[in-house]
Design an enzyme around this catalytic site. Structure first.
Site, PDB file in Angstrom:
ATOM      1  N   ASP A 197       0.786  -1.253   0.000  1.00  0.00           N
ATOM      2  CA  ASP A 197       0.000   0.000   0.000  1.00  0.00           C
ATOM      3  C   ASP A 197       0.815   1.301   0.000  1.00  0.00           C
ATOM      4  OD1 ASP A 197      -1.951  -1.937   0.256  1.00  0.00           O
ATOM      5  OD2 ASP A 197      -2.796  -1.202   2.138  1.00  0.00           O
ATOM      6  N   LYS A 235      -7.132  -4.986  -2.806  1.00  0.00           N
ATOM      7  CA  LYS A 235      -7.874  -5.488  -1.651  1.00  0.00           C
ATOM      8  C   LYS A 235      -8.787  -4.406  -1.098  1.00  0.00           C
ATOM      9  CE  LYS A 235      -4.020  -4.360   1.336  1.00  0.00           C
ATOM     10  NZ  LYS A 235      -4.717  -3.304   2.080  1.00  0.00           N
ATOM     11  N   HIS A 291     -10.690   6.992   1.898  1.00  0.00           N
ATOM     12  CA  HIS A 291      -9.335   6.889   1.351  1.00  0.00           C
ATOM     13  C   HIS A 291      -9.285   5.830   0.271  1.00  0.00           C
ATOM     14  CE1 HIS A 291      -9.524   3.614   4.279  1.00  0.00           C
ATOM     15  NE2 HIS A 291      -8.586   3.019   3.557  1.00  0.00           N
ATOM     16  N   CYS A 315      -1.869  -2.812   7.711  1.00  0.00           N
ATOM     17  CA  CYS A 315      -1.789  -3.738   6.582  1.00  0.00           C
ATOM     18  C   CYS A 315      -0.510  -4.568   6.571  1.00  0.00           C
ATOM     19  CB  CYS A 315      -2.005  -2.989   5.278  1.00  0.00           C
ATOM     20  SG  CYS A 315      -3.725  -2.434   5.147  1.00  0.00           S
ATOM     21  N   HIS A 355     -10.801   0.737  -2.506  1.00  0.00           N
ATOM     22  CA  HIS A 355     -12.165   0.734  -1.983  1.00  0.00           C
ATOM     23  C   HIS A 355     -13.165   1.372  -2.943  1.00  0.00           C
ATOM     24  CE1 HIS A 355     -10.537  -0.472   1.852  1.00  0.00           C
ATOM     25  NE2 HIS A 355      -9.901   0.665   2.055  1.00  0.00           N
TER      26      HIS A 355
HETATM   27  C1  VGL Z   1      -4.598   0.638   5.755  1.00  0.00           C
HETATM   28  C2  VGL Z   1      -6.138   1.567   7.151  1.00  0.00           C
HETATM   29  C3  VGL Z   1      -7.125   1.445   6.189  1.00  0.00           C
HETATM   30  C4  VGL Z   1      -3.174   0.226   5.543  1.00  0.00           C
HETATM   31  C5  VGL Z   1      -5.568   0.495   4.782  1.00  0.00           C
HETATM   32  O1  VGL Z   1      -2.730   0.139   4.375  1.00  0.00           O
HETATM   33  O2  VGL Z   1      -2.480  -0.029   6.549  1.00  0.00           O
HETATM   34  N1  VGL Z   1      -4.907   1.162   6.939  1.00  0.00           N
HETATM   35  N2  VGL Z   1      -6.821   0.906   5.004  1.00  0.00           N
HETATM   36 ZN    ZN Z   2      -8.309   1.001   3.479  1.00  0.00          ZN
END
Ligand code: VGL
Ligand code: ZN
Length: 197
Positions: free
Chosen positions: A8, A106, A81, A151, A48
C-alpha cells in the site's frame, strides 16, 4: 524463491493524503533500492469503492479513528481513502512499479475491509495471493510499506500462519500508531515468528 511484497505505498497513505502516515513517503527510495535483490516483486493496493463500510462517513455520528462493530468483528473507522480510480489510490509517483509482477488489490467489497494481503478482515475470504505464491514456488517473503501496524502487520501474521518465512523490514515501513497499535503489532509479529529486521 524470495519475494518482496510492497504494501500500500499509495498517495493517500503519504503526507498530503487522506490517511497520511507520518514519513510515508520516506520509504519509497529505500523500497526501490531493495527491489533488485528479490526474485519477484509484488505490490498491494488498497482499493475501496466509494462509500466503503470502513469509512466513518458511512456511519452516522461516528468520526474517523472511532471503532465500530461489523458482522466480522471490531473495525476501526477511517477517513474516506483509496477510492478506486482516484489519485489517492494511485501508487506514490516515485515508486518503481515497473518491476512488479503482480499487483494485488484489496478492500474492494463494500461490506468488508481488508488489511491483509492474504485474507479480508473476516480472516477467511482469500485474496488469492497464497495460491499465486505457492504456484510460483515462493516460500520467503520480505514485507515493506504502509502501515506497519495495520496492513503490514496483518499481512505478516497471515503469511507466517500460512507457513511462509517472513521478514518485515522495518526501516522501509511506517506506522499509524493508534492507541499503542505499533508496539502491539511488533509484539504480535515477533510472537508469530516474523523476523523484524
Ligand atoms: C490501511 C487503514 C485502512 C493500511 C488500509 O494500508 O495499513 N490502513 N486501510
Ligand atoms: Zn483502506
Amino acid at each position: 524463491m524470495h519475494a518482496l511484497v510492497v504494501i500500500d505505498v499509495q498517495n493517500d497513505f503519504c503526507p498530503g493524503g487522506a490517511l497520511a502516515v507520518t514519513g510515508g513517503d520516506e520509504i519509497v527510495a529505500p523500497i526501490n533500492a531493495m527491489m533488485a535483490e528479490f526474485d519477484a516483486v509484488i505490490l498491494t493496493q488498497d482499493w475501496h469503492p466509494a462509500g466503503h463500510s470502513s469509512f466513518a462517513s458511512q456511519h452516522p455520528g461516528k468520526v474517523p479513528l472511532e471503532m465500530t462493530e461489523m458482522p466480522y468483528g471490531p473495525q476501526v473507522l477511517w477517513p474516506d481513502h483509496c477510492v478506486q480510480g482516484s489519485m489517492g489510490a494511485a501508487f506514490h509517483p516515485q515508486l518503481a512499479t515497473d518491476r512488479a509482477e503482480l499487483i494485488i488489490r484489496k478492500g474492494f467489497r463494500a461490506g468488508i475491509d481488508s488489511y491483509s494481503a492474504f485474507f479480508e478482515n473476516d480472516h477467511e475470504t482469500p485474496t488469492g495471493l497464497e495460491g499465486y505464491l505457492r504456484t510460483r514456488g515462493i516460500e520467503r517473503l520480505t514485507l515493506v510499506g504502509l502501515a506497519t501496524d495495520f496492513c503490514v502487520n496483518f499481512s505478516a501474521l497471515d503469511a507466517a500462519r500460512l507457513g511462509f518465512e517472513v521478514t518485515v523490514h522495518e526501516a522501509a515501513c511506517r506506522g499509524i500508531d493508534l492507541d499503542g497499535s505499533l508496539a502491539a503489532a511488533r509484539k504480535g509479529m515477533q510472537e508469530a515468528g516474523v523476523t523484524l529486521a
